[in-house]
Design a protein around this motif. Structure first.
Motif, PDB file in Angstrom:
ATOM      1  N   UNK A 130       0.840  -1.199   0.000  1.00  0.00           N
ATOM      2  CA  UNK A 130       0.000   0.000   0.000  1.00  0.00           C
ATOM      3  C   UNK A 130       0.875   1.249   0.000  1.00  0.00           C
ATOM      4  N   UNK A 131       1.949   1.199   0.770  1.00  0.00           N
ATOM      5  CA  UNK A 131       2.865   2.332   0.852  1.00  0.00           C
ATOM      6  C   UNK A 131       3.513   2.607  -0.501  1.00  0.00           C
ATOM      7  N   UNK A 132       3.957   1.559  -1.192  1.00  0.00           N
ATOM      8  CA  UNK A 132       4.641   1.730  -2.466  1.00  0.00           C
ATOM      9  C   UNK A 132       3.697   2.152  -3.582  1.00  0.00           C
ATOM     10  N   UNK A 133       2.469   1.610  -3.580  1.00  0.00           N
ATOM     11  CA  UNK A 133       1.572   1.820  -4.714  1.00  0.00           C
ATOM     12  C   UNK A 133       0.559   2.942  -4.521  1.00  0.00           C
ATOM     13  N   UNK A 134       0.317   3.360  -3.262  1.00  0.00           N
ATOM     14  CA  UNK A 134      -0.647   4.432  -3.046  1.00  0.00           C
ATOM     15  C   UNK A 134      -0.039   5.610  -2.303  1.00  0.00           C
ATOM     16  N   UNK A 135       0.617   5.327  -1.169  1.00  0.00           N
ATOM     17  CA  UNK A 135       1.091   6.415  -0.315  1.00  0.00           C
ATOM     18  C   UNK A 135       2.189   7.232  -0.996  1.00  0.00           C
ATOM     19  N   UNK A 136       3.225   6.571  -1.472  1.00  0.00           N
ATOM     20  CA  UNK A 136       4.337   7.305  -2.087  1.00  0.00           C
ATOM     21  C   UNK A 136       3.928   8.071  -3.344  1.00  0.00           C
ATOM     22  N   UNK A 137       3.192   7.454  -4.275  1.00  0.00           N
ATOM     23  CA  UNK A 137       2.791   8.210  -5.472  1.00  0.00           C
ATOM     24  C   UNK A 137       1.930   9.432  -5.156  1.00  0.00           C
ATOM     25  N   UNK A 138       1.099   9.350  -4.125  1.00  0.00           N
ATOM     26  CA  UNK A 138       0.198  10.457  -3.813  1.00  0.00           C
ATOM     27  C   UNK A 138       0.880  11.576  -3.018  1.00  0.00           C
ATOM     28  N   UNK A 139       2.005  11.277  -2.393  1.00  0.00           N
ATOM     29  CA  UNK A 139       2.644  12.292  -1.543  1.00  0.00           C
ATOM     30  C   UNK A 139       4.017  12.729  -2.037  1.00  0.00           C
ATOM     31  N   UNK A 140       4.541  12.062  -3.027  1.00  0.00           N
ATOM     32  CA  UNK A 140       5.909  12.320  -3.503  1.00  0.00           C
ATOM     33  C   UNK A 140       6.097  13.798  -3.873  1.00  0.00           C
ATOM     34  N   UNK A 141       7.173  14.394  -3.333  1.00  0.00           N
ATOM     35  CA  UNK A 141       7.500  15.771  -3.651  1.00  0.00           C
ATOM     36  C   UNK A 141       6.756  16.815  -2.835  1.00  0.00           C
TER      37      UNK A 141
END
Length: 404
Positions: A130-141
């Motif tokens: 979930x962290x790799x596929x949802x959390x990181x893409x939505x919060x990156x940068x």
């Protein structure tokens, strides 16, 4: 946007970098920053000339360029161009909270994305996925975790901490947390602190604005949250999530968090998923059927639960518990040694597990088949007696009427 007017405008960022604008705005405005672009380093008094419309237009242009990079870093185009933007670097860790309703909303967003195949994942995906596929893409940068991103206008202070093992499925985790909250009258507006969504997760990626995971851990977020909860209106305590996929007590962070919470006098409760409850009940059923000859239930033993708990839980040895990051393991081991060692921690966790176990076995969720059968038999006997009494009364009434 590198003109002197823009640089003058941002000179309100004071207090040694404890306040900051979003890193992407810094880059667009050409501001001199910390090596990781996490804090503005332009200090000084504000120039009144910077308030003219031309300067405002320049800053808005810089901000609009940044918005193209991060879609939700600015909410209102008419907002003060240097308005405070909270990130995980400039906001106290206990304010990285989200409501239980928001947590549940994240689960539903994930579930919908999986079922519509917008995400390549299965229903049983664990929190690492979930962290790799949802959390990181939505919060990156952005420099903000999911929780702070949802509440950037008004960061929320934690009232409840959730301790979990990361290898559990999001499905089972969500069910355990929400069912427990409903069953214990914890309202969904309660602010929870859930590390996967609280921490800024992409910070270790090359070129990211940060903060890194280590920079966040160095601020002792877990300790600050646990210390803040008793002083926060509506503070609840902690829930430790028990699921079927992983033993909570094999993760060093979890046993450490539970022990710290208990030492602070917080109420620590177990949130047990339905699947894990079924497993406990299944183990209990076999224990009863085995009887005393096979190490099972012995009605003559002074401890009514003798031999059952070891079947449900493996023996606790917290010194064997691990973290996914070796540096976290080393840090916690050092703290444990300073506070009495692993033998002391083992005893504390054993007491908590036994309390959790007995509370379940004597509660409404325990499948007490024998007791239910006895209650059903007693109910049938009472009903038969009532029916018999009614028949006698009817006979007496018929006799009186006939004689008149």
């Amino acid at each position: 946007c590198t003109d002197e007017a823009v640089l003058t405008t941002v000179r309100t960022w004071l207090n040694d970098g404890t306040r900051m604008m979003h890193p992407s705005i810094q880059r667009a405005a050409g501001v001199t920053t910390h090596p990781r672009n996490t804090a503005a380093r332009v200090h000084g008094e504000r120039d009144p000339k910077a308030e003219d419309s031309a300067t405002q237009a320049s800053v808005h242009a810089a901000r609009e360029a940044a918005v193209g990079e991060v879609t939700f870093c600015v909410d209102d185009p008419n907002q003060d161009p240097i308005a405070f933007v909270p990130t995980n670097a400039n906001t106290s860790p206990e304010q990285w909270g989200m409501t239980i309703a928001q947590f549940s909303g994240c689960w539903h967003d994930w579930d919908k994305a999986v079922k519509t195949r917008k995400l390549d994942a299965k229903d049983g995906a664990n929190m690492y996925e979930v962290c790799e596929k949802m959390v990181k893409p939505q919060t990156r940068g952005t420099g903000r975790g999911v929780a702070l991103g949802l509440n950037k206008k008004q960061p929320l202070t934690a009232q409840l901490m959730v301790s979990h093992a990361w290898l559990e499925s999001f499905l089972e985790l969500h069910q355990a947390v929400t069912t427990h909250c409903r069953g214990t009258n914890i309202v969904f507006s309660t602010v929870m602190w859930f590390c996967t969504f609280a921490n800024y997760q992409p910070g270790d990626e090359p070129g990211d604005c940060g903060p890194t995971v280590q920079e966040q851990i160095d601020r002792d977020p877990f300790g600050k949250v646990l210390q803040a909860i008793p002083n926060t209106p509506g503070g609840v305590g902690m829930i430790a999530v028990h699921v079927t996929q992983v033993d909570l007590y094999e993760r060093l962070w979890c046993v450490y968090e539970i022990n710290e919470a208990l030492n602070l006098g917080l109420d620590v409760q177990a949130a047990i998923s339905d699947s894990e409850k079924d497993r406990w009940n299944s183990v209990r059923g076999k224990w009863i059927r085995d009887g005393p000859d096979n190490g099972g239930w012995d009605p003559s033993h002074p401890d009514p639960w003798h031999g059952l708990m070891p079947r449900v839980f493996e023996t606790t040895d917290t010194s064997q518990a691990k973290c996914s990051r070796p540096e976290d393991t080393a840090m916690i081991c050092e703290r444990v040694k300073r506070s009495g060692g692993f033998s002391r921690l083992n005893k504390a966790i054993d007491v908590f597990r036994k309390h959790t176990f007995l509370e379940f076995m004597t509660g409404d969720d325990c499948d007490n088949e024998e007791e239910e059968e006895e209650e059903e038999e007693e109910g049938e006997e009472e009903k038969d007696e009532e029916d018999y009494d009614d028949e006698e009364e009817d006979d007496e009434e018929e006799g009186v009427g006939g004689g008149g």
